[in-house]
Design a protein around this motif. Structure first.
Motif, PDB file in Angstrom:
ATOM      1  N   ARG A 272       9.161  -0.227 -22.048  1.00 41.44           N
ATOM      2  CA  ARG A 272       7.871  -0.097 -21.377  1.00 41.44           C
ATOM      3  C   ARG A 272       7.105  -1.416 -21.363  1.00 41.44           C
ATOM      4  NH1 ARG A 272       5.816   5.315 -24.554  1.00 41.44           N
ATOM      5  NH2 ARG A 272       7.443   6.764 -23.830  1.00 41.44           N
ATOM      6  N   ALA A 276       4.431  -2.937 -18.643  1.00 45.07           N
ATOM      7  CA  ALA A 276       3.105  -2.415 -18.991  1.00 45.07           C
ATOM      8  C   ALA A 276       2.026  -3.491 -18.860  1.00 45.07           C
ATOM      9  CB  ALA A 276       3.119  -1.864 -20.409  1.00 45.07           C
ATOM     10  N   THR A 278      -1.038  -2.899 -20.575  1.00 45.73           N
ATOM     11  CA  THR A 278      -1.778  -2.809 -21.839  1.00 45.73           C
ATOM     12  C   THR A 278      -0.867  -2.234 -22.910  1.00 45.73           C
ATOM     13  OG1 THR A 278      -2.564  -0.543 -21.473  1.00 45.73           O
ATOM     14  CG2 THR A 278      -3.892  -2.330 -20.530  1.00 45.73           C
ATOM     15  N   ASP A 280      -1.605   0.234 -24.697  1.00 41.62           N
ATOM     16  CA  ASP A 280      -1.678   1.696 -24.583  1.00 41.62           C
ATOM     17  C   ASP A 280      -0.596   2.214 -23.649  1.00 41.62           C
ATOM     18  OD1 ASP A 280      -3.776   1.911 -26.336  1.00 41.62           O
ATOM     19  OD2 ASP A 280      -5.310   1.833 -24.774  1.00 41.62           O
ATOM     20  N   GLU A 281      -0.291   1.462 -22.589  1.00 40.08           N
ATOM     21  CA  GLU A 281       0.775   1.867 -21.678  1.00 40.08           C
ATOM     22  C   GLU A 281       2.140   1.780 -22.365  1.00 40.08           C
ATOM     23  OE1 GLU A 281       0.767  -0.084 -17.930  1.00 40.08           O
ATOM     24  OE2 GLU A 281      -1.370   0.236 -17.591  1.00 40.08           O
ATOM     25  N   GLY A 284       2.238   4.882 -24.315  1.00 43.49           N
ATOM     26  CA  GLY A 284       2.346   5.941 -23.331  1.00 43.49           C
ATOM     27  C   GLY A 284       2.089   7.325 -23.890  1.00 43.49           C
TER      28      GLY A 284
END
Length: 287
Positions: A272, A276, A278, A280-281, A284
């Motif tokens: 990811r 991504a 951020t 946070d992404e 996920g």
């Protein structure tokens, strides 16, 4: 903190105490007294002082069979990867402590896989006046390149040390691979163990011989260190990707990554992180 290489070399002696004797006599050229048995003894060399002193290994040669016989010789085994001048104080203390415990002669055997460290470790340690001790050092120049599979099968611990020292020689890795058979005790453990310490190129070559996709660690020791290494490598690689892509990582996110012990989870986060925006992404749906 001990590294994988340090622990791997120390484990060879713990698994086969006779290997320490062979290093002293065959590679070190030091004669030993007649003996009937060899045992692995406690590495605790603490005296009455509150400072704990533990060698990497202690091997005792006995005049009679069994560990109840009178000691003929004590071998203190130390693995040294880098120069450490504190050892000029601890090694003499180890020697005196074990000599007092066994009431027998003692040798300090230092295994150094790096030339610079071997040269440093071989220097006499001056105690004052005319007193000094000289550790018996086994460095890269003392370790033969074992390329004969039959020799390797007859001396698997030496074949392991040879592979660690001469890993750039594929013939040495071929010979070591010949020892990974069910009829040789500890061979599967050594097969797992060597993968934790070889450089990438040598490990890749050996893994090709071992059919890497189907090879799994089979020993508790190797499983602990090999899996730990995979986790640490994945976490470090993930953080490097985030840094390269200038994605801010909070202290909480960094702690979550470095404390994660699930290799598959780290692989997914790494995938990811490539796209991504951020952190946070990256986490996920995992929260």
């Amino acid at each position: 903190m001990p590294t994988y290489l340090h622990e791997a070399l120390a484990e060879l002696v713990r698994q086969q105490p006779q290997f320490a004797v062979d290093l002293v006599t065959d590679l070190g050229g030091v004669p030993v007294p007649d003996y009937a048995s060899v045992t692995l003894d406690s590495p605790d060399l603490t005296e009455t002082t509150p400072i704990e002193q533990r060698a990497d290994g202690v091997v005792t040669l006995h005049h009679d069979d069994g560990d109840d016989g009178a000691a003929a010789l004590g071998i203190i085994v130390e693995v040294q990867l880098e120069p450490d001048y504190k050892k000029h104080y601890t090694w003499p203390a180890y020697l005196v402590s074990l000599r007092n415990r066994l009431k027998a002669p003692v040798v300090v055997l230092v295994i150094c896989p790096r030339p610079r460290t071997a040269r440093w470790a071989a220097r006499p340690i001056h105690l004052g006046g005319n007193s000094r001790i000289e550790p018996l050092v086994i460095g890269p120049a003392d370790v033969p390149a074992i390329t004969d599979p039959e020799v390797a099968r007859g001396h698997p611990e030496l074949a392991m040390l040879s592979a660690i020292t001469h890993h750039e020689n594929h013939a040495v890795l071929d010979a070591l691979f010949a020892t990974f058979t069910p009829d040789i005790e500890r061979s599967y453990m050594y097969a797992d163990l060597i993968r934790t310490v070889l450089p990438d190129t040598a490990r890749t070559y050996l893994e090709q011989l071992m059919s890497a996709p189907t090879w799994q660690p089979k020993s508790d020791f190797a499983r602990e260190y090999f899996n730990k290494g995979k986790v640490e490598d994945r976490a470090e690689a993930l953080l490097e990707v985030l840094a390269t892509r200038s994605i801010p990582v909070t202290d909480e996110a960094r702690r979550r990554i470095t404390e994660c012990t699930d290799v598959d989870q780290l692989k997914e986060w790494f995938r990811r992180a490539i796209t991504a925006a951020t952190v946070d992404e990256v986490f996920g749906a995992d929260g």
